[in-house]
Write an enzyme that holds these catalytic residues in place. Structure first.
Site, PDB file in Angstrom:
ATOM      1  N   CYS A 226       0.715  -1.350   0.179  1.00 41.20           N
ATOM      2  CA  CYS A 226       0.025   0.162  -0.090  1.00 41.20           C
ATOM      3  C   CYS A 226       0.934   1.121  -0.116  1.00 41.20           C
ATOM      4  CB  CYS A 226      -1.010   0.041   1.086  1.00 41.20           C
ATOM      5  SG  CYS A 226      -2.059  -1.492   1.271  1.00 41.20           S
TER       6      CYS A 226
ATOM      7  N   ASN B 182     -10.163  -0.642  -0.238  1.00 39.82           N
ATOM      8  CA  ASN B 182      -8.698  -0.392  -0.047  1.00 39.82           C
ATOM      9  C   ASN B 182      -7.967  -0.976  -1.307  1.00 39.82           C
ATOM     10  OD1 ASN B 182      -6.151  -0.604   0.288  1.00 39.82           O
ATOM     11  ND2 ASN B 182      -5.999  -1.435   2.329  1.00 39.82           N
TER      12      ASN B 182
ATOM     13  N   HIS C 295      -3.763   7.120   1.976  1.00 38.60           N
ATOM     14  CA  HIS C 295      -4.040   5.745   1.505  1.00 38.60           C
ATOM     15  C   HIS C 295      -5.464   5.551   1.919  1.00 38.60           C
ATOM     16  CE1 HIS C 295      -4.192   1.483   0.675  1.00 38.60           C
ATOM     17  NE2 HIS C 295      -3.913   1.417   2.095  1.00 38.60           N
TER      18      HIS C 295
END
Length: 309
Positions: free
Chosen positions: A114, A266, A236
């Protein structure tokens, strides 16, 4: 002095949408459970014949169009991904071919989960500042849906697929101002894919809030700025509670945070460029503003990048 500036953004989401209510039919979960813990309402999943490079291609074409350049002007491609098309060649090389770029410029993938996009963006900035590239395509692209364990209801409901891209070009005007990157492999067991995604949610939450606060402060301290000097936080998009905690540390209202986690879930390395493109195209992000990107991912990796738009 040479700097790098973002001159175009683009994004792509697969057509297939799964809402929390759709997931209720296949997983022992509920909309309320997912939403209250993550802020996610829906996510996009790639079609069976869509690869990570296909998503990256669509986002890249939009970024190139927005930049007003020809693809052959790109002399470096960096693709941040945890879900490459194959072990090798790199997704970046595959993307280079699909874009029809034949100039012999470099292309490689970056794996920081990520944290991948901020790692890749910092790398592109250093290439431009060092004179090794003039125009760089940086892409975050993921097909995480193929890495999910559908027997693990705590993780399979959190992730989605997508791609975002930016084009950076050498400039005499500052764009990417400061970047700070970190990693600590001792925590690698908290979030991993072997081969399916597994996570210690409580430990990840605690760790993420701590390191994101620290790296944001590190960036601000170097620039002698306060949190309130930031016009937009583009985090993020993992979990609304982590995002809220980071904004609070900065002293920012949530109105100054770009949020797409509710619609995208996500999307790992794709989440920041997806959110960035959303805010650029709807007019929220304007020239002269200070934009802060931050991310934390499995590894653990984390980092922040400050951009003057």
């Amino acid at each position: 002095m040479t700097y790098s500036r973002i001159i175009g953004t683009g994004s792509y989401l697969p057509a297939k949408v799964l809402t929390n209510y759709d997931l209720e039919k296949i997983v022992d979960t509920s909309h309320d459970w997912i939403f209250t813990r993550s802020g996610i309402v829906e996510r996009h999943f790639a079609a069976d014949d869509e690869l990570t490079s296909d998503l990256a291609l669509q986002a890249s074409r939009k970024a190139i169009e927005a930049a007003g350049i020809q693809a052959d002007e790109i002399d470096l491609i960096i693709v941040a991904t945890t879900s490459p098309d194959m072990a090798f060649p790199s997704t970046a090389c595959i993307l280079q071919d699909k874009l029809g770029i034949r100039n012999g410029g470099a292309a490689f993938d970056m794996q920081a989960v990520c944290g991948g996009f901020v790692y890749a963006l910092n790398t592109a900035d250093l290439y431009i500042r060092g004179g090794q590239a003039k125009t760089v395509l940086v892409v975050g692209a993921e097909v995480l849906s193929r890495m999910l364990d559908w027997n693990d209801r705590t993780t399979c409901v959190l992730f989605g697929d997508g791609a975002g891209a930016v084009v950076l070009r050498a400039s005499d005007k500052p764009g990417v101002v400061t970047a700070k990157l970190h990693a600590d492999g001792i925590h690698r067991g908290m979030l991993k894919a072997d081969p399916k995604v597994s996570m210690d949610g409580k430990a990840v939450f605690k760790f993420a809030v701590k390191v994101l606060s620290e790296v944001v402060e590190e960036v601000l301290e170097e620039r002698k700025m306060a949190g309130t000097d930031i016009d937009w936080l583009v985090p993020h998009q993992a979990n609304i509670r982590i995002i809220e905690a980071t904004a609070k540390k900065l002293g920012l209202e949530m109105d100054s945070v770009v949020l797409t986690v509710d619609k995208h879930g996500n999307t790992s390395a794709a989440s920041i460029p997806l959110a960035l493109d959303t805010a650029v195209r709807d007019g929220r992000i304007k020239p002269g503003q200070n934009i802060l990107l931050e991310a934390v991912g499995g590894g653990f990796t984390w980092g922040a990048v400050l951009i003057n738009w």
